[in-house]
Structures are given as C-alpha cells and as structure tokens.
Design a protein around this motif. Structure first.
Motif, PDB file in Angstrom:
ATOM      1  N   LEU A   1       6.161   6.888 -10.625  1.00  0.00           N
ATOM      2  CA  LEU A   1       7.012   6.274  -9.614  1.00  0.00           C
ATOM      3  C   LEU A   1       6.810   4.769  -9.658  1.00  0.00           C
ATOM      4  O   LEU A   1       5.690   4.276  -9.784  1.00  0.00           O
ATOM      5  N   VAL A   2       7.927   4.029  -9.549  1.00  0.00           N
ATOM      6  CA  VAL A   2       7.893   2.573  -9.530  1.00  0.00           C
ATOM      7  C   VAL A   2       8.357   2.121  -8.147  1.00  0.00           C
ATOM      8  O   VAL A   2       9.457   2.470  -7.707  1.00  0.00           O
ATOM      9  N   PHE A   3       7.504   1.359  -7.463  1.00  0.00           N
ATOM     10  CA  PHE A   3       7.802   0.839  -6.133  1.00  0.00           C
ATOM     11  C   PHE A   3       8.095  -0.648  -6.272  1.00  0.00           C
ATOM     12  O   PHE A   3       7.256  -1.403  -6.768  1.00  0.00           O
ATOM     13  N   SER A   4       9.287  -1.081  -5.845  1.00  0.00           N
ATOM     14  CA  SER A   4       9.618  -2.501  -5.957  1.00  0.00           C
ATOM     15  C   SER A   4      10.320  -2.991  -4.696  1.00  0.00           C
ATOM     16  O   SER A   4      11.080  -2.264  -4.054  1.00  0.00           O
ATOM     17  N   TYR A   5      10.018  -4.256  -4.371  1.00  0.00           N
ATOM     18  CA  TYR A   5      10.584  -4.887  -3.181  1.00  0.00           C
ATOM     19  C   TYR A   5      10.485  -6.396  -3.381  1.00  0.00           C
ATOM     20  O   TYR A   5       9.443  -6.903  -3.824  1.00  0.00           O
ATOM     21  N   LEU A   6      11.527  -7.106  -3.054  1.00  0.00           N
ATOM     22  CA  LEU A   6      11.570  -8.549  -3.236  1.00  0.00           C
ATOM     23  C   LEU A   6      10.414  -9.224  -2.492  1.00  0.00           C
ATOM     24  O   LEU A   6      10.184  -8.959  -1.322  1.00  0.00           O
ATOM     25  N   GLY A   7       9.659 -10.037  -3.206  1.00  0.00           N
ATOM     26  CA  GLY A   7       8.550 -10.763  -2.599  1.00  0.00           C
ATOM     27  C   GLY A   7       7.220 -10.041  -2.671  1.00  0.00           C
ATOM     28  O   GLY A   7       6.203 -10.573  -2.239  1.00  0.00           O
ATOM     29  N   PHE A   8       7.208  -8.819  -3.207  1.00  0.00           N
ATOM     30  CA  PHE A   8       5.978  -8.048  -3.347  1.00  0.00           C
ATOM     31  C   PHE A   8       5.748  -7.727  -4.826  1.00  0.00           C
ATOM     32  O   PHE A   8       6.675  -7.709  -5.623  1.00  0.00           O
ATOM     33  N   ILE A   9       4.523  -7.429  -5.178  1.00  0.00           N
ATOM     34  CA  ILE A   9       4.189  -7.024  -6.535  1.00  0.00           C
ATOM     35  C   ILE A   9       4.713  -5.606  -6.760  1.00  0.00           C
ATOM     36  O   ILE A   9       4.546  -4.738  -5.906  1.00  0.00           O
ATOM     37  N   THR A  10       5.364  -5.376  -7.902  1.00  0.00           N
ATOM     38  CA  THR A  10       5.827  -4.034  -8.252  1.00  0.00           C
ATOM     39  C   THR A  10       4.615  -3.175  -8.582  1.00  0.00           C
ATOM     40  O   THR A  10       3.696  -3.623  -9.248  1.00  0.00           O
ATOM     41  N   LYS A  11       4.621  -1.933  -8.077  1.00  0.00           N
ATOM     42  CA  LYS A  11       3.493  -1.037  -8.304  1.00  0.00           C
ATOM     43  C   LYS A  11       3.989   0.249  -8.943  1.00  0.00           C
ATOM     44  O   LYS A  11       5.023   0.785  -8.553  1.00  0.00           O
ATOM     45  N   GLU A  12       3.245   0.756  -9.937  1.00  0.00           N
ATOM     46  CA  GLU A  12       3.564   2.023 -10.592  1.00  0.00           C
ATOM     47  C   GLU A  12       2.449   3.018 -10.315  1.00  0.00           C
ATOM     48  O   GLU A  12       1.271   2.654 -10.409  1.00  0.00           O
ATOM     49  N   ILE A  13       2.832   4.249  -9.961  1.00  0.00           N
ATOM     50  CA  ILE A  13       1.860   5.299  -9.695  1.00  0.00           C
ATOM     51  C   ILE A  13       2.268   6.559 -10.466  1.00  0.00           C
ATOM     52  O   ILE A  13       3.382   7.061 -10.303  1.00  0.00           O
ATOM     53  N   LYS A  14       1.363   7.029 -11.337  1.00  0.00           N
ATOM     54  CA  LYS A  14       1.622   8.239 -12.113  1.00  0.00           C
ATOM     55  C   LYS A  14       1.358   9.463 -11.227  1.00  0.00           C
ATOM     56  O   LYS A  14       0.345   9.535 -10.544  1.00  0.00           O
ATOM     57  N   ILE A  15       2.283  10.420 -11.276  1.00  0.00           N
ATOM     58  CA  ILE A  15       2.176  11.635 -10.475  1.00  0.00           C
ATOM     59  C   ILE A  15       1.423  12.677 -11.268  1.00  0.00           C
ATOM     60  O   ILE A  15       1.787  13.007 -12.388  1.00  0.00           O
ATOM     61  N   GLY A  16       0.369  13.226 -10.694  1.00  0.00           N
ATOM     62  CA  GLY A  16      -0.443  14.240 -11.352  1.00  0.00           C
ATOM     63  C   GLY A  16      -0.053  15.639 -10.912  1.00  0.00           C
ATOM     64  O   GLY A  16       0.987  15.840 -10.284  1.00  0.00           O
ATOM     65  N   ASN A  17      -0.904  16.622 -11.229  1.00  0.00           N
ATOM     66  CA  ASN A  17      -0.646  18.016 -10.879  1.00  0.00           C
ATOM     67  C   ASN A  17      -1.147  18.367  -9.484  1.00  0.00           C
ATOM     68  O   ASN A  17      -0.702  19.341  -8.898  1.00  0.00           O
ATOM     69  N   ALA A  18      -2.112  17.637  -8.981  1.00  0.00           N
ATOM     70  CA  ALA A  18      -2.725  17.990  -7.688  1.00  0.00           C
ATOM     71  C   ALA A  18      -1.767  17.745  -6.536  1.00  0.00           C
ATOM     72  O   ALA A  18      -0.905  16.881  -6.584  1.00  0.00           O
ATOM     73  N   ASN A  19      -1.936  18.543  -5.500  1.00  0.00           N
ATOM     74  CA  ASN A  19      -1.152  18.332  -4.290  1.00  0.00           C
ATOM     75  C   ASN A  19      -1.900  17.395  -3.365  1.00  0.00           C
ATOM     76  O   ASN A  19      -1.522  17.043  -2.347  1.00  0.00           O
TER      77      ASN A  19
ATOM     78  N   CYS B   1       0.874  -1.169   0.000  1.00  0.00           N
ATOM     79  CA  CYS B   1       0.000   0.000   0.000  1.00  0.00           C
ATOM     80  C   CYS B   1       0.908   1.214   0.000  1.00  0.00           C
ATOM     81  O   CYS B   1       1.880   1.250   0.731  1.00  0.00           O
ATOM     82  N   VAL B   2       0.614   2.182  -0.803  1.00  0.00           N
ATOM     83  CA  VAL B   2       1.459   3.356  -0.906  1.00  0.00           C
ATOM     84  C   VAL B   2       0.619   4.590  -0.644  1.00  0.00           C
ATOM     85  O   VAL B   2      -0.418   4.778  -1.251  1.00  0.00           O
ATOM     86  N   PHE B   3       1.070   5.406   0.298  1.00  0.00           N
ATOM     87  CA  PHE B   3       0.380   6.645   0.615  1.00  0.00           C
ATOM     88  C   PHE B   3       1.242   7.794   0.136  1.00  0.00           C
ATOM     89  O   PHE B   3       2.404   7.876   0.472  1.00  0.00           O
ATOM     90  N   LEU B   4       0.665   8.680  -0.650  1.00  0.00           N
ATOM     91  CA  LEU B   4       1.406   9.798  -1.224  1.00  0.00           C
ATOM     92  C   LEU B   4       0.872  11.120  -0.712  1.00  0.00           C
ATOM     93  O   LEU B   4      -0.319  11.295  -0.560  1.00  0.00           O
ATOM     94  N   SER B   5       1.784  12.033  -0.492  1.00  0.00           N
ATOM     95  CA  SER B   5       1.403  13.429  -0.295  1.00  0.00           C
ATOM     96  C   SER B   5       2.458  14.246  -1.021  1.00  0.00           C
ATOM     97  O   SER B   5       3.584  13.803  -1.177  1.00  0.00           O
TER      98      SER B   5
END
Length: 79
Positions: free
Chosen positions: A61-79, A3-7
C-alpha cells in the motif's frame, strides 16, 4: 510524516485492510490517497482519517498526501 495504523480481516484471495491515518500530533488526516502499488485500486481516507481497501498478501500500500512524506507498507499474511 504520517502514522498509519493497520488492521486486517482475511478471506480467500485477499484481505480487507482497514486503518486510520494520523499526523505527528495523532490527529486524523482526511483525503490521504491509499493505493495498491502497481494497480489503479485505491481509496481516500474519510473525514476521520479512516480507510478500507482490498489487497492480496504480499502487495504494497502506498500512502500519499500533499506536504507529507509518501509511505509504503507491504501487506503480509498475518491478521
């Protein structure tokens, strides 16, 4: 699955994206690689699963870690 939380906090050419990576049990995951896709710009999460990385709007952004599914999240304009 991670799970990825962005700010974000923006500035002229790009923005600083910060967040925390957690596992399905909501525990922080240290050592996750967070890379701007198509570049060599990257960081790893700290002991508390936190990271900060500078990106431009529209990059992914590409999030990767051994044993987990790689996740990609596109960064938008909103804060």
């Amino acid at each position: 699955m991670m799970c990825v939380f962005l700010s974000t906090s923006g500035y002229a050419q790009g923005k600083m994206v910060t967040g925390t990576v957690t596992d399905p049990s909501n525990l922080p995951v240290p050592g996750v690689n967070v890379i701007v896709k198509g570049t060599q710009n990257g960081v790893s999460t700290d002991f508390d699963g936190k990271y900060a990385i500078s990106v431009a709007a529209g990059q992914t952004l590409v999030f990767s870690y051994l044993g987990f599914i790689t996740k990609e999240i596109k960064i938008g304009n909103a804060n």
